[in-house]
Design a protein around this motif. Structure first.
Motif, mmCIF file in Angstrom:
data_model
loop_
_atom_site.group_PDB
_atom_site.id
_atom_site.type_symbol
_atom_site.label_atom_id
_atom_site.label_comp_id
_atom_site.label_asym_id
_atom_site.label_seq_id
_atom_site.Cartn_x
_atom_site.Cartn_y
_atom_site.Cartn_z
ATOM 1 N N THR A 99 0.826 -1.210 0.000
ATOM 2 C CA THR A 99 0.000 0.000 0.000
ATOM 3 C C THR A 99 0.857 1.255 0.000
ATOM 4 O OG1 THR A 99 -1.774 -1.140 1.194
ATOM 5 C CG2 THR A 99 -1.803 1.259 1.232
ATOM 6 N N ALA A 100 1.935 1.225 0.769
ATOM 7 C CA ALA A 100 2.832 2.390 0.828
ATOM 8 C C ALA A 100 3.522 2.631 -0.504
ATOM 9 C CB ALA A 100 3.880 2.185 1.923
ATOM 10 N N GLY A 101 3.667 1.576 -1.306
ATOM 11 C CA GLY A 101 4.328 1.717 -2.605
ATOM 12 C C GLY A 101 3.532 2.524 -3.606
ATOM 13 N N SER A 102 2.216 2.590 -3.445
ATOM 14 C CA SER A 102 1.337 3.400 -4.305
ATOM 15 C C SER A 102 1.596 3.174 -5.801
ATOM 16 C CB SER A 102 1.498 4.895 -3.981
ATOM 17 O OG SER A 102 1.143 5.157 -2.651
ATOM 18 N N GLY A 103 1.700 1.913 -6.191
ATOM 19 C CA GLY A 103 1.868 1.604 -7.603
ATOM 20 C C GLY A 103 3.286 1.707 -8.117
ATOM 21 N N SER A 104 4.260 1.852 -7.207
ATOM 22 C CA SER A 104 5.664 1.987 -7.600
ATOM 23 C C SER A 104 6.501 0.865 -6.996
ATOM 24 C CB SER A 104 6.213 3.340 -7.132
ATOM 25 O OG SER A 104 7.626 3.384 -7.236
ATOM 26 N N TYR A 105 7.153 0.088 -7.853
ATOM 27 C CA TYR A 105 8.045 -0.957 -7.369
ATOM 28 C C TYR A 105 9.184 -0.340 -6.550
ATOM 29 C CZ TYR A 105 5.781 -3.904 -10.920
ATOM 30 O OH TYR A 105 4.867 -4.587 -11.668
#
Length: 313
Positions: free
Chosen positions: A186-192
């Motif tokens: 969730t913290a990644g917000s769509g970013s690897y």
């Protein structure tokens, strides 16, 4: 001793290792097989979705590393910088068939720099391939875009990020609970990249080989899933005093409000998917996520929304 970050250590080195961008990878592979390489590519997408990584893999598939050049347009964006580039592209490659220029954050070019670049993009030498990467394609002149083969990289799905994290944890001999991994996703917000950076910070915080949800919430400055479930329960049952008490306890920990809303929405979504009737509450907090960034007092805004949501339960 210098260490390599997780994102760099596990950055894909081949097309087969790229996750979540299968259509783009297939097209590029087919172009290489058919020897039909375009002279310019535009890779668009939010940060951490693999634009520069795929550009590097594509470049390695076309030519030798000594004929691949990376330019950061954030710090090389003047008309003078572009004129220097234009002078260099005239020279043939040292070994391979192509010279590849990867220009990252190309939207940072000034208007005059774009204009200086346009002529070369219109009539490039046969040995030149440009790969332009950007998070903001709307800032790139239409005349530039029209001369590129454009690919839009989709944000990483939670499923794909979780797969990458699980693989990395296994290779690093780290045990992470499922809810801890979900919080990092969730913290990644769509970013690897953001997810792996968060994971690396949590690993450093733990100082060991085990990661729990409490470890992640401590690092991120958010609250445990259990506490968020309790808050949702108070909202559903209309317990106003317990709502205010719980919200006060949350913010006494110095919680980031935007991240709190995002995690709370995930908690509500879980209950919604489980069959609970929380549709109106879900809608209320999705609307809050859109407005709270501009709130002069996000903490009060969050508490008021919790109290108002009681009427929607």
């Amino acid at each position: 001793m210098e260490t390599t970050s997780l994102y760099r250590a596990y950055r894909p080195k081949t097309f087969a290792q790229v996750v979540g961008q299968e259509p783009i990878v297939k097209i590029l592979q087919n172009q290489i097989k058919a020897n039909k390489i375009a002279h310019a590519y535009l890779f668009c997408g939010s940060r951490g979705t693999g634009k520069t990584t795929v550009a590097k893999i594509f470049a390695r598939a076309m030519t030798d590393e000594i004929d691949t050049f990376e330019i950061d347009a954030a710090s090389n964006n003047s008309v003078g910088d572009v004129r220097d580039l234009v002078d260099k592209v005239k020279y043939p490659p040292v070994r391979g068939k192509y010279k590849v220029y990867i220009i990252d954050e190309v939207h940072m070019f000034s208007t005059s720099a774009f204009n200086a670049f346009l002529k070369t993009l219109e009539e490039p030498p046969a040995h030149i391939v440009f790969i332009l990467c950007t998070t903001e394609p709307s800032k790139i002149l239409p005349t530039i875009q029209s001369r590129c083969l454009r690919f839009d990289f989709r944000p990483a799905t939670d499923k794909d990020i979780k797969k990458v994290l699980t693989d990395v944890f296994k290779k690093e001999d780290i045990t992470a609970t499922d809810d801890a991994t979900d919080l990092i996703v969730t913290a990644g917000s769509g970013s690897y990249r953001d997810a792996l950076s968060t994971a690396e910070t949590v690993i450093s915080y733990c100082g060991g080989k085990q990661i729990t949800a409490n470890d992640v919430t401590a690092v991120l400055g958010t609250v445990s899933p259990e506490l968020l479930k309790s808050l949702l329960g108070f909202i559903r049952s209309g317990e106003l005093k317990n709502i205010s008490k719980t919200v006060s306890a949350i913010f006494e920990k110095g919680i980031n409000t935007n991240l709190l809303v995002k995690n709370f929405i995930e908690t509500i979504k879980t209950e919604l998917l489980a069959g609970d009737k929380v549709t109106d509450i879900f809608k209320t907090f999705c609307e809050l996520e859109l407005t709270i960034k501009n709130s002069p007092d996000p903490k009060v805004h969050f508490e008021n929304t919790c109290l108002v949501a009681c009427g929607n339960a």
